[in-house]
Motif scaffolding. Structure first.
Motif, mmCIF file in Angstrom:
data_model
loop_
_atom_site.group_PDB
_atom_site.id
_atom_site.type_symbol
_atom_site.label_atom_id
_atom_site.label_comp_id
_atom_site.label_asym_id
_atom_site.label_seq_id
_atom_site.Cartn_x
_atom_site.Cartn_y
_atom_site.Cartn_z
ATOM 1 N N VAL A 230 -27.696 -6.233 -44.419
ATOM 2 C CA VAL A 230 -28.635 -5.439 -43.625
ATOM 3 C C VAL A 230 -27.914 -4.755 -42.468
ATOM 4 C CG1 VAL A 230 -30.633 -5.578 -42.075
ATOM 5 C CG2 VAL A 230 -30.662 -6.787 -44.269
ATOM 6 N N LEU A 231 -27.074 -5.503 -41.763
ATOM 7 C CA LEU A 231 -26.312 -4.927 -40.659
ATOM 8 C C LEU A 231 -25.373 -3.830 -41.150
ATOM 9 C CD1 LEU A 231 -25.398 -8.163 -38.676
ATOM 10 C CD2 LEU A 231 -26.879 -6.304 -37.869
ATOM 11 N N GLY A 232 -24.766 -4.047 -42.301
ATOM 12 C CA GLY A 232 -23.857 -3.047 -42.849
ATOM 13 C C GLY A 232 -24.561 -1.751 -43.195
ATOM 14 N N ALA A 233 -25.763 -1.858 -43.725
ATOM 15 C CA ALA A 233 -26.526 -0.645 -44.027
ATOM 16 C C ALA A 233 -26.854 0.109 -42.744
ATOM 17 C CB ALA A 233 -27.799 -1.007 -44.787
ATOM 18 N N ALA A 234 -27.246 -0.619 -41.705
ATOM 19 C CA ALA A 234 -27.537 0.015 -40.418
ATOM 20 C C ALA A 234 -26.291 0.677 -39.838
ATOM 21 C CB ALA A 234 -28.096 -1.019 -39.438
ATOM 22 N N ALA A 235 -25.125 0.089 -40.085
ATOM 23 C CA ALA A 235 -23.875 0.606 -39.537
ATOM 24 C C ALA A 235 -23.505 1.968 -40.119
ATOM 25 C CB ALA A 235 -22.743 -0.390 -39.776
ATOM 26 N N LEU A 236 -24.114 2.366 -41.227
ATOM 27 C CA LEU A 236 -23.834 3.686 -41.791
ATOM 28 C C LEU A 236 -24.161 4.790 -40.788
ATOM 29 C CD1 LEU A 236 -25.223 3.264 -45.431
ATOM 30 C CD2 LEU A 236 -22.821 3.191 -44.686
ATOM 31 N N TYR A 237 -25.152 4.562 -39.955
ATOM 32 C CA TYR A 237 -25.509 5.535 -38.914
ATOM 33 C C TYR A 237 -24.364 5.694 -37.922
ATOM 34 C CZ TYR A 237 -27.664 7.209 -34.563
ATOM 35 O OH TYR A 237 -27.942 7.890 -33.402
ATOM 36 N N HIS A 238 -23.789 4.584 -37.486
ATOM 37 C CA HIS A 238 -22.693 4.638 -36.529
ATOM 38 C C HIS A 238 -21.451 5.282 -37.153
ATOM 39 C CE1 HIS A 238 -24.958 2.223 -33.718
ATOM 40 N NE2 HIS A 238 -25.175 1.326 -34.654
ATOM 41 N N HIS A 239 -21.252 5.018 -38.435
ATOM 42 C CA HIS A 239 -20.119 5.645 -39.116
ATOM 43 C C HIS A 239 -20.294 7.158 -39.158
ATOM 44 C CE1 HIS A 239 -18.016 7.107 -42.798
ATOM 45 N NE2 HIS A 239 -17.021 6.552 -42.163
ATOM 46 N N GLN A 240 -21.510 7.611 -39.377
ATOM 47 C CA GLN A 240 -21.761 9.048 -39.395
ATOM 48 C C GLN A 240 -21.454 9.669 -38.049
ATOM 49 O OE1 GLN A 240 -22.449 10.752 -42.092
ATOM 50 N NE2 GLN A 240 -22.472 12.700 -40.980
ATOM 51 N N LEU A 241 -21.808 8.989 -36.968
ATOM 52 C CA LEU A 241 -21.492 9.492 -35.636
ATOM 53 C C LEU A 241 -19.985 9.578 -35.427
ATOM 54 C CD1 LEU A 241 -24.049 7.624 -33.332
ATOM 55 C CD2 LEU A 241 -24.212 9.939 -34.286
ATOM 56 N N THR A 242 -19.257 8.604 -35.962
ATOM 57 C CA THR A 242 -17.790 8.621 -35.859
ATOM 58 C C THR A 242 -17.213 9.839 -36.555
ATOM 59 O OG1 THR A 242 -17.718 6.206 -35.765
ATOM 60 C CG2 THR A 242 -15.675 7.345 -36.377
ATOM 61 N N ILE A 243 -17.734 10.157 -37.735
ATOM 62 C CA ILE A 243 -17.268 11.319 -38.485
ATOM 63 C C ILE A 243 -17.531 12.600 -37.698
ATOM 64 C CG2 ILE A 243 -17.618 12.700 -40.563
ATOM 65 C CD1 ILE A 243 -18.235 10.120 -42.053
ATOM 66 N N MET A 244 -18.726 12.693 -37.116
ATOM 67 C CA MET A 244 -19.108 13.912 -36.398
ATOM 68 C C MET A 244 -18.274 14.106 -35.139
ATOM 69 S SD MET A 244 -23.254 13.526 -36.867
ATOM 70 C CE MET A 244 -23.620 14.869 -35.732
ATOM 71 N N ASN A 245 -17.817 13.002 -34.556
ATOM 72 C CA ASN A 245 -17.029 13.080 -33.337
ATOM 73 C C ASN A 245 -15.541 13.236 -33.635
ATOM 74 O OD1 ASN A 245 -19.315 12.825 -31.752
ATOM 75 N ND2 ASN A 245 -19.193 10.581 -31.704
ATOM 76 N N ILE B 84 -11.917 0.612 -44.611
ATOM 77 C CA ILE B 84 -11.852 1.430 -43.407
ATOM 78 C C ILE B 84 -10.396 1.844 -43.234
ATOM 79 C CG2 ILE B 84 -12.099 1.501 -40.893
ATOM 80 C CD1 ILE B 84 -14.787 1.424 -42.195
ATOM 81 N N CYS B 85 -10.134 3.133 -43.273
ATOM 82 C CA CYS B 85 -8.777 3.654 -43.122
ATOM 83 C C CYS B 85 -8.748 4.611 -41.933
ATOM 84 C CB CYS B 85 -8.326 4.381 -44.384
ATOM 85 S SG CYS B 85 -8.242 3.327 -45.845
ATOM 86 N N ASN B 86 -7.909 4.283 -40.970
ATOM 87 C CA ASN B 86 -7.800 5.104 -39.760
ATOM 88 C C ASN B 86 -9.169 5.338 -39.116
ATOM 89 O OD1 ASN B 86 -4.982 5.342 -40.063
ATOM 90 N ND2 ASN B 86 -5.238 7.054 -41.477
ATOM 91 N N ASN B 87 -9.914 4.255 -38.984
ATOM 92 C CA ASN B 87 -11.223 4.261 -38.313
ATOM 93 C C ASN B 87 -12.294 5.070 -39.036
ATOM 94 O OD1 ASN B 87 -10.792 2.547 -36.028
ATOM 95 N ND2 ASN B 87 -9.506 4.148 -35.153
ATOM 96 N N LYS B 88 -12.130 5.266 -40.326
ATOM 97 C CA LYS B 88 -13.159 5.949 -41.104
ATOM 98 C C LYS B 88 -13.338 5.240 -42.441
ATOM 99 C CE LYS B 88 -12.736 10.585 -39.127
ATOM 100 N NZ LYS B 88 -12.517 12.035 -39.400
ATOM 101 N N LEU B 89 -14.572 5.220 -42.901
ATOM 102 C CA LEU B 89 -14.869 4.642 -44.206
ATOM 103 C C LEU B 89 -14.242 5.516 -45.284
ATOM 104 C CD1 LEU B 89 -16.516 2.401 -45.668
ATOM 105 C CD2 LEU B 89 -18.428 4.013 -45.724
ATOM 106 N N TYR B 90 -13.428 4.892 -46.129
ATOM 107 C CA TYR B 90 -12.796 5.652 -47.208
ATOM 108 C C TYR B 90 -13.530 5.372 -48.509
ATOM 109 C CZ TYR B 90 -9.501 7.560 -50.504
ATOM 110 O OH TYR B 90 -8.948 8.307 -51.517
ATOM 111 N N GLU B 91 -14.169 6.393 -49.063
ATOM 112 C CA GLU B 91 -14.990 6.234 -50.260
ATOM 113 C C GLU B 91 -14.305 6.732 -51.527
ATOM 114 O OE1 GLU B 91 -18.442 8.512 -49.445
ATOM 115 O OE2 GLU B 91 -19.088 7.286 -47.751
ATOM 116 N N GLY B 92 -13.319 7.640 -51.369
ATOM 117 C CA GLY B 92 -12.788 8.313 -52.538
ATOM 118 C C GLY B 92 -13.691 9.477 -52.925
ATOM 119 N N ARG B 93 -13.297 10.225 -53.912
ATOM 120 C CA ARG B 93 -14.058 11.421 -54.295
ATOM 121 C C ARG B 93 -15.441 11.080 -54.842
ATOM 122 N NH1 ARG B 93 -15.040 14.813 -58.627
ATOM 123 N NH2 ARG B 93 -15.052 17.048 -58.147
ATOM 124 N N ASN B 94 -15.520 10.012 -55.611
ATOM 125 C CA ASN B 94 -16.780 9.668 -56.283
ATOM 126 C C ASN B 94 -17.375 8.355 -55.779
ATOM 127 O OD1 ASN B 94 -16.682 11.884 -58.359
ATOM 128 N ND2 ASN B 94 -14.794 10.818 -58.899
#
Length: 286
Positions: free
Chosen positions: A271-286, A142-152
Motif C-alpha cells: 500500500v505504501l509503495g503504491a502511494a509512493a508512485l506520486y512522490h516518484h512522479q514529483l521527482t521526475i518532474m523536478n 531505483i537507479c540514480n534516484n529514479k525508478l527504472y522500468e525499462g521500455r515495457n
C-alpha cells in the motif's frame, strides 16, 4: 489547512486493499474481496467502491500496484494474475474520470522498491533494488534516484532468467518448497522457528539458490542495497547465512564489504509503495 493525503492501492487476484497515507503513515486501511472470475466491469466496480470507502477531501492522488503487465504511461493494465477477464483495462482513465484525481499505476515490484525508497530503509539510497520472494520472483529498481522500468515495464524480471534446469523463480519463489519437498512454506517457517532440523536444512538449501539470483543482480545492476520483500522474506533469518556463504565466490569481493541485504521492515509495504508512485512522479518532474 488540511494536510495532503494519498491513497495507495494493492490490487491482488482475490482482494483489493486501499490505504489512506498521510505524514508517511497509513491512517486507515480497508480491504475488499473482488470477484476474480467476474467481468472486467465487475472487478473495476469493486475497486471503485473500495476507493470511495476511504476517500477524503484532502486526497491529492491515487497510486495503484498490480501484479501484472501494464503500460505505466497510459495506465492500461493488460494482465493481472488470477483475474482472467482483464486483458486491456484503461484503469487510469476510468479512475481519473470518476474521482477527478491523478492516478499512477505500476507493477507490484516497482511499487515495492518505490515504497522502500521513499518510506523505508531505502531512503537516501540512489541505487536500490527491491527483490520480491513470494509466489513469484521479481525486482524493482531505483537507479540514480529514479525508478527504472525499462521500455515495457519489464526491467527487474530476474525470476525469468535461466537457472539450473529451469529459472530463478522456480528455485527462489515460495513454490520452491512444494516443488521439491511437497511442503508448505508457512508450515516450514513455523517449524524452523521451533528449531526443527529438517526445516532449517530446507531453508539452508533455499538460501543457496537465493544467493545465485543475488549474484546475478550484483553483476547486472550493482545496487547499494537489496531489500527483500514477499512472503518468504520473513524467513530471512533462516536462510541468511546460506545466502551470504553463497556469495563468497562472487568475482568482485570488495563489493560484498559494502552491499547491504535485509528484509523489509514496513508493514503494508504494498500500500505504501503504491502511494509512493506520486512522490516518484514529483521527482521526475523536478
Amino acid at each position: 489547512m488540511l494536510k495532503h493525503s494519498l491513497i495507495g492501492v494493492d490490487l491482488g487476484g482475490t482482494n483489493v486493499r486501499c490505504g489512506l497515507v498521510q505524514d508517511q503513515e497509513i491512517q486507515k486501511i480497508v480491504s475488499r474481496k473482488i470477484p476474480s472470475t467476474g467481468t472486467e466491469q465487475e472487478v473495476v466496480h469493486e475497486i471503485v467502491l473500495s476507493l470511495e470507502e476511504i476517500m477524503s477531501e484532502n486526497v491529492v492522488a491515487i497510486g495503484i500496484g498490480v501484479p501484472g503487465i501494464l503500460d505505466t504511461k497510459e495506465g492500461i493494465v493488460y494482465d493481472v494474475q488470477n483475474i482472467p477477464s482483464w486483458k486491456a483495462v484503461p484503469l487510469k482513465d476510468i479512475l481519473e474520470q470518476h474521482f477527478k484525481l491523478p492516478v499512477y499505476i505500476n507493477n507490484d515490484a516497482n511499487c515495492f522498491v518505490a515504497g522502500e525508497w521513499y518510506y523505508g530503509s531505502g531512503k537516501d539510497c540512489p541505487n536500490l533494488a527491491g527483490l520480491i520472494l513470494g509466489t513469484g520472483v521479481a525486482a524493482g529498481l531505483i537507479c540514480n534516484n529514479k525508478l527504472y522500468e525499462g521500455r515495457n515495464c519489464g526491467a527487474g524480471e530476474f525470476g525469468m532468467l535461466p537457472y539450473l534446469n529451469h529459472n530463478f523463480e522456480f528455485y527462489c519463489s515460495g513454490n520452491f518448497f512444494s516443488h521439491f519437498y511437497q511442503r508448505n512454506g508457512e508450515e516450514l517457517f513455523t517449524l524452523a522457528q521451533e528449531g526443527n532440523p529438517e526445516a532449517l536444512d530446507i531453508f539452508n538449501t533455499y538460501g543457496k539458490h537465493v544467493a545465485a539470483v543475488v549474484k546475478a543482480m550484483l553483476y547486472a545492476i550493482d545496487p547499494q542495497k537489496i531489500i527483500l520483500g514477499g512472503s518468504v522474506s520473513k524467513a530471512y533469518p533462516f536462510f541468511k547465512n546460506a545466502l551470504w556463504n553463497g556469495l563468497q565466490d562472487f568475482a568482485y569481493q570488495p563489493v560484498l564489504q559494502h552491499i547491504q541485504i535485509q528484509p523489509t521492515g514496513l508493514e503494508n509495504i504494498a500500500v505504501l509503495g503504491a502511494a509512493a508512485l506520486y512522490h516518484h512522479q514529483l521527482t521526475i518532474m523536478n
